[in-house]
Scaffold this motif. Structure first.
Motif, PDB file in Angstrom:
ATOM      1  N   UNK A  65      35.759  95.125  58.197  1.00 26.32           N
ATOM      2  CA  UNK A  65      36.776  95.678  59.109  1.00 26.32           C
ATOM      3  C   UNK A  65      36.136  96.678  60.075  1.00 26.32           C
ATOM      4  N   UNK A  66      35.256  97.500  59.504  1.00 22.94           N
ATOM      5  CA  UNK A  66      34.637  98.555  60.320  1.00 22.94           C
ATOM      6  C   UNK A  66      33.432  98.057  61.114  1.00 22.94           C
ATOM      7  N   UNK A  67      32.770  96.990  60.625  1.00 28.16           N
ATOM      8  CA  UNK A  67      31.521  96.508  61.236  1.00 28.16           C
ATOM      9  C   UNK A  67      31.779  95.971  62.636  1.00 28.16           C
ATOM     10  N   UNK A  68      30.914  96.386  63.586  1.00 33.72           N
ATOM     11  CA  UNK A  68      31.060  95.902  64.960  1.00 33.72           C
ATOM     12  C   UNK A  68      30.001  94.841  65.309  1.00 33.72           C
ATOM     13  N   UNK A  69      29.336  94.319  64.275  1.00 30.28           N
ATOM     14  CA  UNK A  69      28.360  93.234  64.439  1.00 30.28           C
ATOM     15  C   UNK A  69      27.241  93.576  65.423  1.00 30.28           C
ATOM     16  N   UNK A  85      23.920  87.577  62.829  1.00 28.86           N
ATOM     17  CA  UNK A  85      23.896  86.479  63.798  1.00 28.86           C
ATOM     18  C   UNK A  85      25.018  86.719  64.804  1.00 28.86           C
ATOM     19  N   UNK A  86      25.140  87.989  65.218  1.00 28.26           N
ATOM     20  CA  UNK A  86      26.281  88.343  66.060  1.00 28.26           C
ATOM     21  C   UNK A  86      27.564  88.401  65.249  1.00 28.26           C
TER      22      UNK A  86
ATOM     23  N   UNK B  61      18.293  82.149  67.258  1.00 24.98           N
ATOM     24  CA  UNK B  61      18.228  82.888  68.517  1.00 24.98           C
ATOM     25  C   UNK B  61      17.685  82.049  69.677  1.00 24.98           C
ATOM     26  N   UNK B  62      17.092  80.874  69.377  1.00 27.62           N
ATOM     27  CA  UNK B  62      16.654  79.995  70.471  1.00 27.62           C
ATOM     28  C   UNK B  62      17.840  79.225  71.069  1.00 27.62           C
TER      29      UNK B  62
END
Lengths: 282, 119
Positions: A65-69, A85-86, B61-62
């Motif tokens: 919930x808190x994580x902004x990635x 991974x974003x 990432x590629x």
């Protein structure tokens, strides 16, 4: 006094020597099995187990919930225990070294800590209570030996003679096992392999600035490379354990050195005094 | 679509690397543009641990949507799955032949890791 029994090479007889030393002396002694990936001193000492305790380490838990990635935690982690991974990071707890860095770099305070068990400590005693036996065992699948070793060492009291059975090699688990010891016995065998790894072990204890001497196991086999090396390097040879068929037979039944070679007993009995008197270089 | 293949080489005629995590690099082929780049993975050659995880991140990432390699360990597979990169298994061969096999439907997507960690 804490005497660590180490070697570069595996299978040279560290446990044989550490167990023999514990059984030879008549005073109270603590045998600490720090070879936590394959602790086997208990096979020979046969302690009565009085209790066990878990070894817990902390690993990160992500509040999604808190994580902004932002990925800062994953970028910080040198052990690849966090992957971003974003998305909120994936956690690989078995790779975590519990350094705490990810929580420090997290801008939104999204990381808390969860305790996981990576091993077990067994506390017991042998030889009618004279020998205290502390054994650390790393769980299968866990790769972090040092925290288990640290917990074994937390049971060591300063006023009792302690024999530390180290893991083989010269990497982190060995350094952790040696840390705090007063003296190191390096066990080797008279072969090119024994010599090669003895040199690595000697280099290690010299960097650590620890006093040490060498025990040559299976002495009358092999070549004289180890003896010549010790002579040239002015390293004291504390004991030469002969190679006997009877030793292999006794060992295969879980017996100890003196069952096969009783004439070694007096020498092992006197090792703590010799160390205290400062016999390091002949 | 971009397809990544681990390889020690620098072009499409190079062989596929049998290792995923500890391949020195990935050849990433763009099927639309018919061009390729070499993505470096060499920081993993001496990684103490987590090479598969880091390699999977590098592949992701590629911008590759597919990665073709002989084997994937459990951690690498988990990261690829989370990143939405299809993991496809192949046998030995050149990068070019491997990509052609995939485009011709001869290779199939893996639904689980096919080797143990530290394979």
């Amino acid at each position: 006094m804490r005497i660590a029994v180490a070697s570069g090479k595996g299978g040279t007889g560290k446990t044989t020597v550490a167990v023999a030393l514990s059984m030879a002396v008549s005073e109270k002694v603590l045998y600490a099995d720090c070879d936590v990936e394959e602790p086997n001193g208990s096979i020979f000492l046969r302690p009565e187990i009085s209790r066990t305790e878990k070894v817990l380490v902390e690993v990160p838990e992500i509040d999604e919930e808190k994580c902004i990635s932002c990925g800062k935690c994953a970028k910080f982690c040198q052990f690849n225990a966090l992957v971003s991974l974003g998305t909120p990071p994936l956690v690989f707890p078995e790779l975590c070294h519990s350094c705490g860095g990810c929580a420090i770099v997290c801008p939104t305070d999204s990381i808390s800590w969860k305790k996981v068990s990576i091993g077990e400590i067994t506390v017991g005693s042998a030889d009618s209570g004279r020998v205290s036996v502390i054994q650390g065992k790393l769980n299968v699948g866990s790769s972090l030996a040092p925290p288990v070793i640290r917990q074994v060492k937390s049971h060591i009291a300063d006023d009792i003679l302690t024999v530390i059975d180290c893991p083989p090699g010269t990497a982190c688990p060995v350094i952790e096992s040696l840390d705090g010891a007063d003296y190191v016995l390096l066990v080797t065998e008279p072969t090119p392999f024994g010599l090669h790894d003895l040199i690595l072990a000697v280099d290690t204890v010299r960097v650590l600035g620890m006093p040490f001497s060498v025990v040559i196991n299976r002495f009358d086999e092999g070549d004289d490379g180890v003896e010549n090396y010790c002579k040239n390097e002015k390293i004291h040879i504390m004991a030469k354990i002969p190679h006997r068929r009877s030793m292999a037979e006794v060992y295969s039944r879980g017996g100890i050195l003196f069952d096969a070679i009783p004439e070694m007993l007096d020498l092992f009995k006197s090792i703590p005094q010799m160390i205290e008197r400062g016999i390091e270089v002949e | 679509m971009k397809i990544a293949v681990p390889s020690p080489g620098k072009d499409l005629e190079s062989d596929v690397d049998s290792r995923f995590g500890r391949a020195s690099g990935f050849i990433v082929y763009d099927t639309d543009e018919k061009t390729f780049i070499v993505a470096d993975n060499s920081q993993n050659l001496n990684a103490a641990q987590g090479a598969g995880i880091q390699a999977a991140q590098n592949v992701s990432s590629t911008g590759a949507g597919v990665v073709i390699a002989p084997s994937f360990g459990p951690n690498a597979f988990k990261v690829l799955k989370a990143a939405g990169v299809k993991a496809v298994t192949c046998s030995a061969g050149t990068v070019k032949a491997t990509i052609e096999d995939y485009l011709n439907g001869k290779l199939s997507e893996s639904d689980a890791a096919n080797v143990e960690g530290h394979w």
